[in-house]
Scaffold this motif. Structure first.
Motif, short mmCIF file in Angstrom:
data_model
loop_
_atom_site.label_atom_id
_atom_site.label_comp_id
_atom_site.label_asym_id
_atom_site.label_seq_id
_atom_site.Cartn_x
_atom_site.Cartn_y
_atom_site.Cartn_z
N GLU A 147 40.79 49.00 25.75
CA GLU A 147 40.81 49.79 26.99
C GLU A 147 39.81 49.24 28.00
OE1 GLU A 147 40.58 54.44 28.54
OE2 GLU A 147 40.45 53.98 26.39
N ALA A 148 38.63 48.87 27.52
CA ALA A 148 37.61 48.34 28.42
C ALA A 148 38.00 46.99 28.98
CB ALA A 148 36.28 48.20 27.66
N SER A 149 38.95 46.30 28.33
CA SER A 149 39.38 44.98 28.77
C SER A 149 40.60 45.03 29.69
CB SER A 149 39.71 44.10 27.55
OG SER A 149 38.59 43.97 26.70
N MET A 150 41.13 46.22 29.95
CA MET A 150 42.30 46.32 30.84
C MET A 150 41.98 45.85 32.24
SD MET A 150 45.13 47.29 29.45
CE MET A 150 45.48 47.58 27.71
N LYS A 151 40.75 46.09 32.68
CA LYS A 151 40.31 45.62 34.00
C LYS A 151 38.90 45.06 33.87
CE LYS A 151 39.93 47.14 38.83
NZ LYS A 151 40.73 46.01 39.33
N LEU A 152 38.66 43.87 34.43
CA LEU A 152 37.37 43.21 34.28
C LEU A 152 36.42 43.46 35.44
CD1 LEU A 152 38.32 39.66 32.89
CD2 LEU A 152 37.54 41.67 31.63
#
Length: 440
Positions: free
Chosen positions: A434-439
């Motif tokens: 989930e934290a990697s969906m948007k950088l």
């Protein structure tokens, strides 16, 4: 054995050169030369050679150079150019069938990790014709049997600067039935000779240089922050049953840190200027250095999580890749989770994470050790933003609805996920995706 172009002689630091000389008796032989030749095959007694590459490379100078050399020395060969970029179990099987029919006594792989890994698999199963495909595939997907048969000589000529496959005993593929990546890991499948010639990388387009370089970056970061070798379990007494990946150790640390310093200095230059031969040469060398490092220490969560990211690809087709199928390049699939992963793992051995952040350009003079993960994560985000990397998993077609499938695809990757310095639950993996969906 590795063979380096003359141009790279001056780039090797004193420390690494000393270790190369010390290791040559025990680990592999190092030769420095200007041009490789088919004399190597003659010296190996090869009479029937399999040359493996892919359709794109078959038309480019690196393959032409090998073809001319084979013809010059009158060595009988057959060419297999059906290697798939990002191999699958079926593409492995096709190459294996070709190798079995050919009854070759030596192999030459000219290409990136896809080509070299495919050639490793073909060599292995041709040498073990009664083996079933899953016999050597990593557990729990396959049986993970130790390799006890002698393989034929394999010369690897990498044309990308990323996988380090010319130095490792690993061959990775997409297992289509489960929609995940897995592989074969055994010291027995390491190439006999690796030829490191940066001139072969000059035809790489920008995004292939970038994505290959991200693989080097994560190889170095993951092997340096992996579970220490003395904490790895299980520890079988029989050497043939020991895993290819041993955990971070004093030898792999040297290779990982040196590769990371090269990446920090040269990757951006190599991407932005295809005429920058110094940068291309150093990145080619960094790929081999990082390969030696992670080929012993291993990788962990970035790679473990990358396999379902690649395996579950929907419609994404990256720039500069001439392929007829959807594809998330391996280096991209690995690096997109790196900020979240290292923010998570820094709880263990934060000093190593902080050191890595400093090498990549962070000012840590006033940093607190407890902030190591956040500092490394922010440093990576800035690094990726500067290089126009897609803005997270959402930018390559994934959404929160895909997270359960991504987690499910990560769970079988115990060969690498167990090398994470911090154990993880399914809930942890969900949070990392989930934290990697948007950088940014």
């Amino acid at each position: 054995m590795l063979c380096f172009g003359r141009q790279l002689m001056e780039t090797i630091c004193e420390k690494a050169f000393f270790i190369l000389k010390e290791l040559r008796k025990k680990y592999f032989k190092i030769l420095f030369c200007f041009l490789y030749s088919t004399c190597d095959l003659q010296n190996l007694g090869a009479r029937r050679v399999c040359l493996m590459t892919d359709k794109n490379l078959s038309k480019l100078p690196p393959v032409n150079a090998v073809l001319n050399s084979l013809a010059k020395y009158g060595i009988n060969f057959q060419i297999y150019d059906n290697v798939r970029v990002e191999p699958t179990d079926q593409s492995f099987l096709d190459a294996i069938q070709f190798a079995k029919k050919g009854e070759f006594d030596a192999y030459v792989a000219v290409g990136g990790g896809s080509v070299i890994d495919t050639c490793k698999a073909a060599n292995l199963y041709a040498a073990s014709p009664s083996a079933e495909f899953l016999d050597y595939v990593n557990a729990p997907i396959g049986k993970g049997k130790p390799v006890t048969v002698p393989l034929k000589p394999l010369i690897a000529v990498p044309t990308t600067s990323g996988t380090g496959s010319e130095t490792t005993g690993v061959a990775i593929f997409d297992f289509k039935e489960l929609k995940v990546k897995t592989g074969i890991a055994s010291r027995a499948i390491k190439p006999t000779l690796g030829i490191i010639d940066p001139l072969h990388t000059l035809s790489m387009p920008e995004r292939i240089v970038a994505n290959s370089g991200f693989d080097v970056l994560c190889h170095a970061l993951e092997s340096y922050t992996a579970l220490p070798y003395h904490q790895r379990r299980p520890c079988p007494s029989n050497p043939i049953e020991r895993p290819a990946y041993q955990g971070s150790n004093p030898i792999s640390d040297v290779w990982a840190l040196h590769a990371l310093r090269i990446v920090a200095k040269y990757l951006k230059r190599a991407i932005r200027n295809p005429e920058d031969r110094e940068a291309r040469a150093n990145m080619h060398l960094a790929s081999a250095f990082a390969g030696i490092g992670f080929g012993n220490a291993g990788v962990h969560l970035c790679h473990g999580m990358s396999y379902p990211i690649s395996g579950l690809v929907k419609t994404y087709k990256p720039k500069d890749y001439n392929v007829d199928h959807s594809l998330v390049p391996h280096g991209l699939s690995v690096v997109l989770t790196s900020p979240a992963v290292f923010a998570f793992t820094a709880q263990m051995h934060p000093e190593r994470h902080l050191e890595a952040a400093e090498i990549l350009g962070a000012d840590i003079r006033t940093a607190r050790i407890k902030d190591a993960g956040l500092i490394l994560a922010d440093t990576l985000r800035k690094f990726l933003f500067d290089l126009n990397v897609d803005d997270g998993l959402a930018a390559i077609g994934y959404s929160k609805a895909d997270i359960p499938a991504l987690v499910k695809g990560t769970l079988p990757q115990e060969r690498v996920t167990k090398l994470s310095p911090r154990p993880q639950t399914e809930e942890d993996l969900s949070a990392l995706f989930e934290a990697s969906m948007k950088l940014y």
